[in-house]
Design a protein around this motif. Structure first.
Motif, PDB file in Angstrom:
ATOM      1  N   ALA A 173       0.846  -1.195   0.000  1.00 56.75           N
ATOM      2  CA  ALA A 173       0.000   0.000   0.000  1.00 56.75           C
ATOM      3  C   ALA A 173       0.878   1.241   0.000  1.00 56.75           C
ATOM      4  N   SER A 174       0.480   2.232  -0.764  1.00 65.17           N
ATOM      5  CA  SER A 174       1.292   3.430  -0.911  1.00 65.17           C
ATOM      6  C   SER A 174       1.020   4.422   0.211  1.00 65.17           C
ATOM      7  N   ALA A 175       2.100   4.964   0.795  1.00 63.33           N
ATOM      8  CA  ALA A 175       1.953   6.020   1.789  1.00 63.33           C
ATOM      9  C   ALA A 175       1.485   7.300   1.112  1.00 63.33           C
ATOM     10  N   VAL A 176       1.958   7.524  -0.131  1.00 62.05           N
ATOM     11  CA  VAL A 176       1.452   8.628  -0.942  1.00 62.05           C
ATOM     12  C   VAL A 176       0.489   8.001  -1.944  1.00 62.05           C
ATOM     13  N   SER A 177      -0.796   8.164  -1.714  1.00 55.02           N
ATOM     14  CA  SER A 177      -1.792   7.476  -2.534  1.00 55.02           C
ATOM     15  C   SER A 177      -1.924   8.132  -3.903  1.00 55.02           C
ATOM     16  N   THR A 178      -2.491   7.376  -4.832  1.00 56.55           N
ATOM     17  CA  THR A 178      -2.692   7.907  -6.180  1.00 56.55           C
ATOM     18  C   THR A 178      -3.652   9.101  -6.164  1.00 56.55           C
ATOM     19  N   THR A 179      -4.517   9.162  -5.165  1.00 49.50           N
ATOM     20  CA  THR A 179      -5.456  10.294  -5.088  1.00 49.50           C
ATOM     21  C   THR A 179      -4.751  11.598  -4.732  1.00 49.50           C
ATOM     22  N   GLU A 180      -3.544  11.503  -4.171  1.00 51.48           N
ATOM     23  CA  GLU A 180      -2.767  12.696  -3.845  1.00 51.48           C
ATOM     24  C   GLU A 180      -1.968  13.207  -5.042  1.00 51.48           C
ATOM     25  N   ILE A 181      -1.916  12.411  -6.109  1.00 50.89           N
ATOM     26  CA  ILE A 181      -1.156  12.771  -7.297  1.00 50.89           C
ATOM     27  C   ILE A 181      -2.057  13.545  -8.259  1.00 50.89           C
ATOM     28  N   GLU A 182      -1.670  14.763  -8.604  1.00 50.29           N
ATOM     29  CA  GLU A 182      -2.415  15.523  -9.602  1.00 50.29           C
ATOM     30  C   GLU A 182      -1.818  15.230 -10.976  1.00 50.29           C
ATOM     31  N   VAL A 183      -2.601  14.582 -11.823  1.00 45.84           N
ATOM     32  CA  VAL A 183      -2.137  14.211 -13.153  1.00 45.84           C
ATOM     33  C   VAL A 183      -2.406  15.364 -14.120  1.00 45.84           C
ATOM     34  N   LEU A 184      -1.352  15.848 -14.762  1.00 42.53           N
ATOM     35  CA  LEU A 184      -1.464  16.931 -15.735  1.00 42.53           C
ATOM     36  C   LEU A 184      -1.202  16.372 -17.125  1.00 42.53           C
ATOM     37  N   ASP A 185      -2.215  16.365 -17.958  1.00 45.94           N
ATOM     38  CA  ASP A 185      -2.121  15.836 -19.314  1.00 45.94           C
ATOM     39  C   ASP A 185      -1.573  16.916 -20.247  1.00 45.94           C
ATOM     40  N   VAL A 186      -0.367  16.708 -20.754  1.00 38.76           N
ATOM     41  CA  VAL A 186       0.248  17.708 -21.632  1.00 38.76           C
ATOM     42  C   VAL A 186       0.140  17.316 -23.101  1.00 38.76           C
ATOM     43  N   THR A 194      -0.952   5.246 -18.956  1.00 39.88           N
ATOM     44  CA  THR A 194      -2.117   4.608 -18.332  1.00 39.88           C
ATOM     45  C   THR A 194      -1.912   4.346 -16.841  1.00 39.88           C
ATOM     46  N   THR A 195      -0.665   4.329 -16.384  1.00 43.19           N
ATOM     47  CA  THR A 195      -0.374   4.021 -14.977  1.00 43.19           C
ATOM     48  C   THR A 195       0.478   5.101 -14.311  1.00 43.19           C
ATOM     49  N   VAL A 196       0.456   6.315 -14.866  1.00 48.30           N
ATOM     50  CA  VAL A 196       1.370   7.338 -14.387  1.00 48.30           C
ATOM     51  C   VAL A 196       1.139   7.699 -12.922  1.00 48.30           C
ATOM     52  N   ALA A 197      -0.117   7.694 -12.462  1.00 50.59           N
ATOM     53  CA  ALA A 197      -0.385   8.053 -11.066  1.00 50.59           C
ATOM     54  C   ALA A 197       0.213   7.018 -10.113  1.00 50.59           C
ATOM     55  N   SER A 198       0.083   5.724 -10.452  1.00 53.50           N
ATOM     56  CA  SER A 198       0.625   4.689  -9.573  1.00 53.50           C
ATOM     57  C   SER A 198       2.151   4.677  -9.606  1.00 53.50           C
ATOM     58  N   GLN A 199       2.744   4.957 -10.774  1.00 52.70           N
ATOM     59  CA  GLN A 199       4.198   5.038 -10.849  1.00 52.70           C
ATOM     60  C   GLN A 199       4.717   6.201 -10.003  1.00 52.70           C
ATOM     61  N   ALA A 200       4.078   7.348 -10.131  1.00 57.86           N
ATOM     62  CA  ALA A 200       4.464   8.510  -9.334  1.00 57.86           C
ATOM     63  C   ALA A 200       4.308   8.224  -7.843  1.00 57.86           C
ATOM     64  N   SER A 201       3.225   7.543  -7.504  1.00 58.30           N
ATOM     65  CA  SER A 201       2.973   7.186  -6.113  1.00 58.30           C
ATOM     66  C   SER A 201       4.068   6.280  -5.566  1.00 58.30           C
ATOM     67  N   ASP A 202       4.517   5.304  -6.367  1.00 60.74           N
ATOM     68  CA  ASP A 202       5.568   4.395  -5.922  1.00 60.74           C
ATOM     69  C   ASP A 202       6.861   5.149  -5.598  1.00 60.74           C
ATOM     70  N   VAL A 203       7.254   6.061  -6.481  1.00 58.00           N
ATOM     71  CA  VAL A 203       8.491   6.817  -6.254  1.00 58.00           C
ATOM     72  C   VAL A 203       8.330   7.750  -5.055  1.00 58.00           C
ATOM     73  N   ALA A 204       7.209   8.460  -4.991  1.00 58.29           N
ATOM     74  CA  ALA A 204       6.979   9.391  -3.891  1.00 58.29           C
ATOM     75  C   ALA A 204       6.929   8.666  -2.551  1.00 58.29           C
ATOM     76  N   THR A 205       6.364   7.477  -2.529  1.00 55.75           N
ATOM     77  CA  THR A 205       6.284   6.699  -1.295  1.00 55.75           C
ATOM     78  C   THR A 205       7.657   6.257  -0.827  1.00 55.75           C
ATOM     79  N   SER A 206       8.531   5.864  -1.779  1.00 56.84           N
ATOM     80  CA  SER A 206       9.885   5.458  -1.390  1.00 56.84           C
ATOM     81  C   SER A 206      10.641   6.623  -0.761  1.00 56.84           C
ATOM     82  N   MET A 207      10.294   7.838  -1.139  1.00 57.59           N
ATOM     83  CA  MET A 207      10.888   9.024  -0.529  1.00 57.59           C
ATOM     84  C   MET A 207      10.214   9.334   0.810  1.00 57.59           C
ATOM     85  N   ALA A 208       8.900   9.177   0.862  1.00 59.87           N
ATOM     86  CA  ALA A 208       8.152   9.449   2.094  1.00 59.87           C
ATOM     87  C   ALA A 208       8.560   8.495   3.211  1.00 59.87           C
ATOM     88  N   ASP A 209       8.988   7.284   2.853  1.00 60.13           N
ATOM     89  CA  ASP A 209       9.388   6.293   3.851  1.00 60.13           C
ATOM     90  C   ASP A 209      10.563   6.761   4.709  1.00 60.13           C
TER      91      ASP A 209
END
Length: 269
Positions: free
Chosen positions: A22-35, A65-80
């Motif tokens: 489970a991610s400490a930084v959830s995908t709902t905390e990630i703001e996805v900006l479509d460029v 298609t999975t950018v929020a979960s990828q971002a969450s994984d990296v951010a969580t490894s930092m939040a840890d």
């Protein structure tokens, strides 16, 4: 042939990020900006939310298609280990295509767009930015600092398993050096995370006797900018997608952002 084969492998492995906990930084905390629309001139350029500390992640091939979960994984490894941002942002661009070379070429336009977004962010009073990109996203973040105006400086730029030749970050003596000036002039700290076990990037880049940026690093340790560092994470990263959520990568990124990882349960002595 190596480039084509490696590209195909990148596509297969880049479809989804692994996330076993489970991610400490959830995908709902990630703001996805479509460029995607702004890159092709069919839509307006989105704005990065202004904050004192902002984490920004750019995905690679098939990663939209999975950018929020990828971002969450990296951010969580930092939040840890104690990192916390005011805003978490994921850059989504049109990477779902069988045309790998086309996607690779598009990273320059995406980087230019992100550079414009960062200029607006800083002009609006934004603070420190941690700009992280995986695979082709590594090209995006390096293109970003190459295109941003020289009056701006991005605090941390971090390619993870970057899909690029190592010579691209070298000075004029050893390679094309296409990103050298941007790294030297527009980034305070560039940390290139690479793993010898990233066979995906290694198969596609570097050529015979050359270096793949995401596998070997720059290959020119004496000819890189003072702001550039190769970070070898072979001991902890065993595959192309394993950069995402890796403890060693997260701890080092958090340290770059000013976190005392020792005081926060970090892995470093």
């Amino acid at each position: 042939m190596l480039r084509g084969t490696g590209a195909a492998i990148v596509g297969m492995t880049g479809v989804a990020a692994s996330s076993s906990t489970a991610s400490a930084v959830s995908t709902t905390e990630i703001e996805v900006l479509d460029v995607g629309g702004s890159v092709f001139g069919s839509g307006s350029t989105p704005s990065i939310p202004v904050g004192e500390e902002v984490f920004i992640f750019a995905h690679g091939w098939f990663g939209d298609t999975t950018v929020a979960s990828q971002a969450s994984d990296v951010a969580t490894s930092m939040a840890d280990v104690g990192y916390e941002a005011d805003e978490y942002v994921a850059i989504e661009w049109d990477a779902t295509t069988i045309n790998f070379i086309g996607a690779e070429n598009e990273t320059e336009d995406v980087g230019e767009t992100v550079a414009e977004m960062l200029e607006e962010f800083y002009d609006d009073g934004g603070g420190d930015v941690r700009l992280v990109g995986h695979s082709l996203g590594g090209r995006v973040v390096l293109e970003t600092v190459n295109h941003i105006d020289d009056s701006y400086e991005v605090e941390t730029v971090a390619p993870l398993g970057a899909a690029a030749d190592g010579e691209t970050v070298c000075g004029g003596g050893l390679g094309s050096g296409e990103w050298y000036d941007g790294i030297a002039d527009n980034a305070a700290d560039v940390r290139n995370y690479h793993s010898e076990d990233d066979s995906t990037v290694g198969a596609a880049y570097g050529g015979i006797g050359g270096a793949a940026l995401g596998t070997d690093g720059s290959g020119c340790p004496d000819d890189t900018a003072d702001t550039y560092t190769d970070v070898d994470v072979t001991d902890s990263v065993g595959s192309h997608m394993a950069f995402l959520g890796d403890d060693e990568v997260g701890s080092d990124l958090a340290e770059a952002a000013g976190v005392d990882v020792d005081d926060n349960g970090g892995i470093f002595d």
